[in-house]
Design a protein around this motif. Structure first.
Motif, PDB file in Angstrom:
ATOM      1  N   ARG A   1       0.845  -1.216   0.000  1.00  0.00           N
ATOM      2  CA  ARG A   1       0.000   0.000   0.000  1.00  0.00           C
ATOM      3  C   ARG A   1       0.870   1.252   0.000  1.00  0.00           C
ATOM      4  NH1 ARG A   1      -4.580   1.480  -1.934  1.00  0.00           N
ATOM      5  NH2 ARG A   1      -5.248   3.395  -0.981  1.00  0.00           N
ATOM      6  N   LEU A   2       1.939   1.252   0.773  1.00  0.00           N
ATOM      7  CA  LEU A   2       2.861   2.382   0.837  1.00  0.00           C
ATOM      8  C   LEU A   2       3.462   2.648  -0.541  1.00  0.00           C
ATOM      9  CD1 LEU A   2       4.598   4.498   2.350  1.00  0.00           C
ATOM     10  CD2 LEU A   2       6.176   2.642   2.888  1.00  0.00           C
TER      11      LEU A   2
ATOM     12  N   HIS B   1       2.279   1.662  -3.449  1.00  0.00           N
ATOM     13  CA  HIS B   1       1.191   2.067  -4.351  1.00  0.00           C
ATOM     14  C   HIS B   1       0.855   3.552  -4.171  1.00  0.00           C
ATOM     15  CE1 HIS B   1      -2.475   1.882  -6.704  1.00  0.00           C
ATOM     16  NE2 HIS B   1      -3.110   2.447  -5.675  1.00  0.00           N
ATOM     17  N   ASP B   2       0.686   3.998  -2.919  1.00  0.00           N
ATOM     18  CA  ASP B   2       0.335   5.398  -2.650  1.00  0.00           C
ATOM     19  C   ASP B   2       1.448   6.348  -3.080  1.00  0.00           C
ATOM     20  OD1 ASP B   2      -2.042   4.509  -1.620  1.00  0.00           O
ATOM     21  OD2 ASP B   2      -1.494   4.839   0.484  1.00  0.00           O
ATOM     22  N   ALA B   3       2.693   5.952  -2.770  1.00  0.00           N
ATOM     23  CA  ALA B   3       3.822   6.823  -3.109  1.00  0.00           C
ATOM     24  C   ALA B   3       3.993   6.951  -4.616  1.00  0.00           C
ATOM     25  CB  ALA B   3       5.101   6.284  -2.475  1.00  0.00           C
TER      26      ALA B   3
ATOM     27  N   ALA C   1       1.365   9.080  -6.043  1.00  0.00           N
ATOM     28  CA  ALA C   1       1.506  10.510  -5.748  1.00  0.00           C
ATOM     29  C   ALA C   1       2.367  11.233  -6.770  1.00  0.00           C
ATOM     30  CB  ALA C   1       2.081  10.701  -4.347  1.00  0.00           C
TER      31      ALA C   1
ATOM     32  N   ARG D   1       7.628   7.010   1.925  1.00  0.00           N
ATOM     33  CA  ARG D   1       6.762   7.544   2.993  1.00  0.00           C
ATOM     34  C   ARG D   1       6.508   9.035   2.798  1.00  0.00           C
ATOM     35  NH1 ARG D   1       9.233   3.587   6.636  1.00  0.00           N
ATOM     36  NH2 ARG D   1       7.576   2.099   7.035  1.00  0.00           N
TER      37      ARG D   1
ATOM     38  N   TRP E   1       6.463  10.665  -0.011  1.00  0.00           N
ATOM     39  CA  TRP E   1       5.522  10.828  -1.116  1.00  0.00           C
ATOM     40  C   TRP E   1       4.113  10.424  -0.734  1.00  0.00           C
ATOM     41  CZ3 TRP E   1       9.166   7.947  -4.904  1.00  0.00           C
ATOM     42  CH2 TRP E   1      10.175   8.804  -5.332  1.00  0.00           C
ATOM     43  N   SER E   2       3.979   9.321  -0.021  1.00  0.00           N
ATOM     44  CA  SER E   2       2.636   8.835   0.279  1.00  0.00           C
ATOM     45  C   SER E   2       1.948   9.666   1.359  1.00  0.00           C
ATOM     46  CB  SER E   2       2.671   7.363   0.695  1.00  0.00           C
ATOM     47  OG  SER E   2       3.361   7.217   1.906  1.00  0.00           O
ATOM     48  N   GLU E   3       2.717  10.138   2.344  1.00  0.00           N
ATOM     49  CA  GLU E   3       2.127  10.887   3.455  1.00  0.00           C
ATOM     50  C   GLU E   3       2.217  12.394   3.257  1.00  0.00           C
ATOM     51  OE1 GLU E   3       4.168   9.484   6.912  1.00  0.00           O
ATOM     52  OE2 GLU E   3       3.606   7.406   6.551  1.00  0.00           O
TER      53      GLU E   3
END
Length: 142
Positions: free
Chosen positions: A3-4, A6-8, A11, A47, A49-51
Motif C-alpha cells: 500500500r505504501l 502504491h500510494d507513493a 503521488a 513515505r 511521497w505517500s504521506e
C-alpha cells in the motif's frame, strides 16, 4: 508495504518514481510483490511521497504536508520555497510598521491632549473635550 509503494508511486507517477529512486521497473515490481526488500532510503522517500510529510515531524506539524513543491499548512494555505524565504523580510517590515504605528499613536495622543487642553479653556470649566450639549427632552405621546 504494498500500500505504501502504491500510494507513493501514485503521488508522483510511476516514471517519476523510477527516475527519483533510480531503479528499473522490474525492481519496483519486485518491491510491490515482496520478492525484494525495499532499502531504508527508498522507504523514507516512499513515505514522504505517500504521506506528504517529512520523517521526524513532531506534533506541531500535524496537518502540514507537501504537495508538489509547496508546503501546505493545516489551514490549507500553500507556500513555495521563495515565499518562505521572504518571511524573514516580512517579519522585519512588520516590526518596522509596528514601531511606526506606536510613534504615530503617541503623536496623536499628544495632539488630542493639546486639543483637550485648548477646548477646556473655551468650555469654561467643563470637562475638556466634552461639548456643552443638553440632553434631549422626552415628548409624551399620549
Amino acid at each position: 508495504m504494498d500500500r505504501l509503494i502504491h500510494d507513493a508511486v501514485g503521488a508522483v507517477g510511476e516514471s517519476a518514481a523510477l527516475a527519483i529512486l533510480g531503479i528499473h521497473r522490474t525492481t519496483l515490481m519486485r518491491w510491490r510483490t515482496g520478492q525484494t526488500r525495499v532499502p531504508a532510503a527508498a522507504l523514507s522517500l516512499l513515505r514522504i511521497w505517500s504521506e506528504g510529510r517529512l520523517p521526524g515531524m513532531g506534533p506541531d506539524w500535524i496537518g502540514f504536508h507537501f504537495v508538489g513543491d509547496k508546503l501546505v499548512t493545516s489551514a490549507g494555505v500553500a507556500y513555495t520555497a521563495r515565499e518562505i524565504i521572504g518571511w524573514h523580510w516580512r517579519a522585519q517590515h512588520l516590526e518596522a510598521m509596528e514601531r511606526r504605528t506606536r510613534q504615530l499613536e503617541k503623536l496623536v495622543h499628544r495632539q488630542a491632549q493639546h486639543l483637550q487642553a485648548m477646548s477646556g479653556a473655551v468650555n469654561d470649566g467643563l470637562s475638556p473635550g466634552v461639548p456643552d450639549v443638553k440632553a434631549p427632552r422626552r415628548v409624551s405621546t399620549g
